[in-house]
Write a protein that holds these residues in place. Structure first.
Motif, PDB file in Angstrom:
ATOM      1  N   ILE A 131       6.568  29.938  39.694  1.00 42.28           N
ATOM      2  CA  ILE A 131       7.471  30.039  40.839  1.00 42.28           C
ATOM      3  C   ILE A 131       7.847  28.611  41.198  1.00 42.28           C
ATOM      4  O   ILE A 131       6.979  27.787  41.505  1.00 42.28           O
ATOM      5  CB  ILE A 131       6.812  30.728  42.040  1.00 42.28           C
ATOM      6  CG1 ILE A 131       6.269  32.109  41.657  1.00 42.28           C
ATOM      7  CG2 ILE A 131       7.817  30.874  43.184  1.00 42.28           C
ATOM      8  CD1 ILE A 131       5.460  32.772  42.754  1.00 42.28           C
ATOM      9  N   GLU A 132       9.152  28.303  41.148  1.00 39.66           N
ATOM     10  CA  GLU A 132       9.600  26.929  41.365  1.00 39.66           C
ATOM     11  C   GLU A 132      10.700  26.895  42.430  1.00 39.66           C
ATOM     12  O   GLU A 132      11.533  27.812  42.501  1.00 39.66           O
ATOM     13  CB  GLU A 132      10.151  26.321  40.073  1.00 39.66           C
ATOM     14  CG  GLU A 132       9.179  26.334  38.895  1.00 39.66           C
ATOM     15  CD  GLU A 132       8.024  25.377  39.082  1.00 39.66           C
ATOM     16  OE1 GLU A 132       8.108  24.490  39.960  1.00 39.66           O
ATOM     17  OE2 GLU A 132       7.017  25.506  38.344  1.00 39.66           O
ATOM     18  N   PRO A 133      10.719  25.839  43.276  1.00 39.02           N
ATOM     19  CA  PRO A 133      11.810  25.708  44.249  1.00 39.02           C
ATOM     20  C   PRO A 133      13.120  25.398  43.548  1.00 39.02           C
ATOM     21  O   PRO A 133      13.146  24.679  42.545  1.00 39.02           O
ATOM     22  CB  PRO A 133      11.348  24.530  45.126  1.00 39.02           C
ATOM     23  CG  PRO A 133      10.425  23.746  44.257  1.00 39.02           C
ATOM     24  CD  PRO A 133       9.748  24.739  43.368  1.00 39.02           C
ATOM     25  N   GLY A 137      16.048  27.608  47.715  1.00 35.98           N
ATOM     26  CA  GLY A 137      15.576  28.941  47.382  1.00 35.98           C
ATOM     27  C   GLY A 137      14.473  28.825  46.352  1.00 35.98           C
ATOM     28  O   GLY A 137      13.707  27.859  46.338  1.00 35.98           O
ATOM     29  N   PHE A 138      14.377  29.805  45.433  1.00 37.14           N
ATOM     30  CA  PHE A 138      13.356  29.711  44.396  1.00 37.14           C
ATOM     31  C   PHE A 138      13.774  30.498  43.170  1.00 37.14           C
ATOM     32  O   PHE A 138      14.636  31.383  43.219  1.00 37.14           O
ATOM     33  CB  PHE A 138      12.001  30.207  44.912  1.00 37.14           C
ATOM     34  CG  PHE A 138      11.928  31.677  45.229  1.00 37.14           C
ATOM     35  CD1 PHE A 138      11.598  32.613  44.249  1.00 37.14           C
ATOM     36  CD2 PHE A 138      12.189  32.135  46.519  1.00 37.14           C
ATOM     37  CE1 PHE A 138      11.533  33.962  44.542  1.00 37.14           C
ATOM     38  CE2 PHE A 138      12.120  33.486  46.823  1.00 37.14           C
ATOM     39  CZ  PHE A 138      11.792  34.404  45.824  1.00 37.14           C
ATOM     40  N   VAL A 139      13.152  30.157  42.042  1.00 45.15           N
ATOM     41  CA  VAL A 139      13.290  30.910  40.801  1.00 45.15           C
ATOM     42  C   VAL A 139      11.896  31.328  40.382  1.00 45.15           C
ATOM     43  O   VAL A 139      10.951  30.544  40.413  1.00 45.15           O
ATOM     44  CB  VAL A 139      13.997  30.078  39.703  1.00 45.15           C
ATOM     45  CG1 VAL A 139      13.319  28.731  39.496  1.00 45.15           C
ATOM     46  CG2 VAL A 139      14.055  30.852  38.389  1.00 45.15           C
ATOM     47  N   GLU A 140      11.748  32.601  40.012  1.00 43.94           N
ATOM     48  CA  GLU A 140      10.449  33.165  39.671  1.00 43.94           C
ATOM     49  C   GLU A 140      10.493  33.703  38.246  1.00 43.94           C
ATOM     50  O   GLU A 140      11.423  34.411  37.867  1.00 43.94           O
ATOM     51  CB  GLU A 140      10.077  34.278  40.650  1.00 43.94           C
ATOM     52  CG  GLU A 140       8.691  34.843  40.444  1.00 43.94           C
ATOM     53  CD  GLU A 140       8.276  35.819  41.539  1.00 43.94           C
ATOM     54  OE1 GLU A 140       7.082  36.151  41.629  1.00 43.94           O
ATOM     55  OE2 GLU A 140       9.169  36.250  42.314  1.00 43.94           O
ATOM     56  N   LEU A 141       9.469  33.348  37.479  1.00 48.04           N
ATOM     57  CA  LEU A 141       9.387  33.758  36.080  1.00 48.04           C
ATOM     58  C   LEU A 141       8.252  34.751  35.889  1.00 48.04           C
ATOM     59  O   LEU A 141       7.098  34.494  36.267  1.00 48.04           O
ATOM     60  CB  LEU A 141       9.149  32.526  35.194  1.00 48.04           C
ATOM     61  CG  LEU A 141       8.859  32.780  33.710  1.00 48.04           C
ATOM     62  CD1 LEU A 141      10.077  33.362  33.012  1.00 48.04           C
ATOM     63  CD2 LEU A 141       8.417  31.496  33.019  1.00 48.04           C
ATOM     64  N   GLY A 142       8.581  35.892  35.316  1.00 48.68           N
ATOM     65  CA  GLY A 142       7.585  36.877  34.930  1.00 48.68           C
ATOM     66  C   GLY A 142       7.499  36.981  33.422  1.00 48.68           C
ATOM     67  O   GLY A 142       8.128  36.210  32.689  1.00 48.68           O
TER      68      GLY A 142
END
Length: 442
Positions: A131-133, A137-142
């Motif tokens: 999870i990175e700013p 906002g943010f970007v989330e990797l699954g």
């Protein structure tokens, strides 16, 4: 041919057509000026022409050179503009400007549609890999999905890159997802996919700068690695094969000026692993200044913070390095403790260390001198801003100052906290939910 190359070619063709049109019009005007005008129809009477007619003719005759000069100036200015536009297309300056314009349009659109979102937001990713700013906002990797949320809690992008070992690297407003087990990457803005690129060799690592330049390090035969650096339009700015004597690249971070970078390397020498940091410039393809770490210490993180400050985090100590000289100017040794988590900052730094089975929160000043050291019990991660420290515990988030004094504790979370992120607001991630983290009401 890439989309950026096709756009540049189309723009050059339009400019060439416009230039021909202007030049043809100028040629027609010149021909008309050289062609004698039709003689006026003789007057019916023998009376001399009126004074008004003579004055008008004289005035027109005197204005003709001024008109020609004005037309010539306009033509010259237009040709200069066409040349400048052509040069900006060739050099990539226009491409960078268009990228900035796209980011500005995204920001304006997200602000105008801010009422569409809100907190808490359910992302659906229960076990995030990263999870990175990203631009407040943010970007989330699954494992399968990549989601982008705006600063206002709206989901604005979703993609499924289908990479075996996906990894994120984030810049100012762009991010890249790359396959550490393959040779393909995808570059995105906050709202759309920009580029997908495949390399001939496997990707070792990627990094992005604050202005969205992209560094890609790949395998290379007979070399330690091959580094490529691209501008925001994926136009290559720099390419260099690292000699094997440098070791294997394991970390990379850009300077704030986006023209330099630090490359962390690892090599086996005399039966031990040895790490080093090279300070490189995009203006040179030779080895830069070298910092050599303590033998046996593993480099975990590089953070180029300012003109004279690079923080290197190792598994046995943390060091402050001056990139102008590659000299170590300050350090803090863990004293045999195991590093659990770190939040490096330009003003202060927070460390979570495991000492004899118990965790300890250590806060460091700008010069890496100890400011406080307190028990952290079951905390497993730390996050920090310039003024506050957040300890992630199994069932709570605890907020501290750098003096070691506890400010407040947030309990009653839906599940175990996974991350605390600082953007437009401080967010806490629990399960598949992101929510605002704030001091509990009294």
């Amino acid at each position: 041919m890439s989309k950026a190359d096709r756009d540049r070619q189309a723009l050059l063709q339009r400019l060439a057509r416009e230039q021909r049109r202007v030049l043809d019009a100028a040629a027609r005007d010149a021909d008309r000026a050289r062609t004698p005008r039709t003689a006026p129809t003789p007057r019916r009477d023998d009376s001399p022409p009126s004074r008004t007619s003579a004055q008008s003719a004289a005035r027109l005759k005197s204005l003709t050179p001024l008109y020609k000069q004005r037309q010539q100036r306009r033509l010259t200015v237009l040709i200069v503009i066409i040349i400048v536009l052509a040069l900006t297309v060739v050099t990539g300056t226009l491409s960078a400007s268009l990228a900035l314009l796209g980011d500005a349009v995204d920001s304006a659109s997200l602000y105008l549609n801010r009422a569409d979102g809100g907190w808490p937001s359910t992302t659906g990713i229960t076990e995030p890999l990263q999870i990175e700013p990203l631009a407040d906002g943010f970007v989330e990797l699954g494992n399968e999905d990549v989601l982008v949320y705006s600063a206002y809690g709206s989901k604005i992008l979703s993609l499924q890159p289908s990479y075996a070992r996906p990894v994120l690297a984030v810049g100012g407003t762009h991010f890249v997802v790359y396959n550490r087990a393959g040779s393909e990457l995808t570059v995105c803005s906050r709202t759309r996919t920009l580029y997908t690129q495949r390399f001939d060799e496997d990707i070792l690592l990627c990094a992005m700068s604050n202005n969205n330049s992209l560094a890609v390090v790949t395998d290379a035969d007979r070399f330690a690695g091959w580094i490529h650096i691209y501008d925001p339009s994926m136009r290559e700015l720099y390419s260099w094969r690292m000699p094997q004597s440098m070791g294997t690249p394991i970390a990379l971070d850009f300077a704030p000026d986006n023209r330099r970078f630090a490359s962390g390397m690892i090599a086996a020498r005399d039966g031990q692993l040895n790490c080093s940091v090279y300070f490189m410039s995009l203006d040179s393809d030779t080895e830069g200044l070298l910092y050599t770490a303590d033998a046996g210490s593993m480099l975990l993180r590089l953070d180029w913070q300012s003109e004279n400050r690079v923080m290197a985090v190792f598994d046995t100590y943390i060091a402050l390095i001056d990139p102008r000289t590659a000299a170590e100017v300050a350090r803090y040794d863990y004293g045999g403790a195991a590093l659990q988590s770190v939040a490096p900052g330009r003003r202060q730094t927070a460390l979570l260390l495991n000492v004899h089975g118990g965790n300890s929160l250590v806060t460091l000043s700008e010069s890496l001198t100890v400011m406080s050291e307190i028990p952290a019990r079951q905390a497993f991660a730390v996050s920090a801003t310039d003024t506050d420290i957040y300890l992630l515990c199994p069932d709570a988030v605890e907020c501290y100052g750098y003096d070691g004094v506890q400010n407040w504790v947030q309990t009653g979370l839906p599940s175990r906290p996974q991350a605390v992120l600082h953007g437009k607001q401080t967010l806490v991630f629990t399960g598949s939910q992101a929510d605002v983290l704030a001091k509990p009401a009294e």
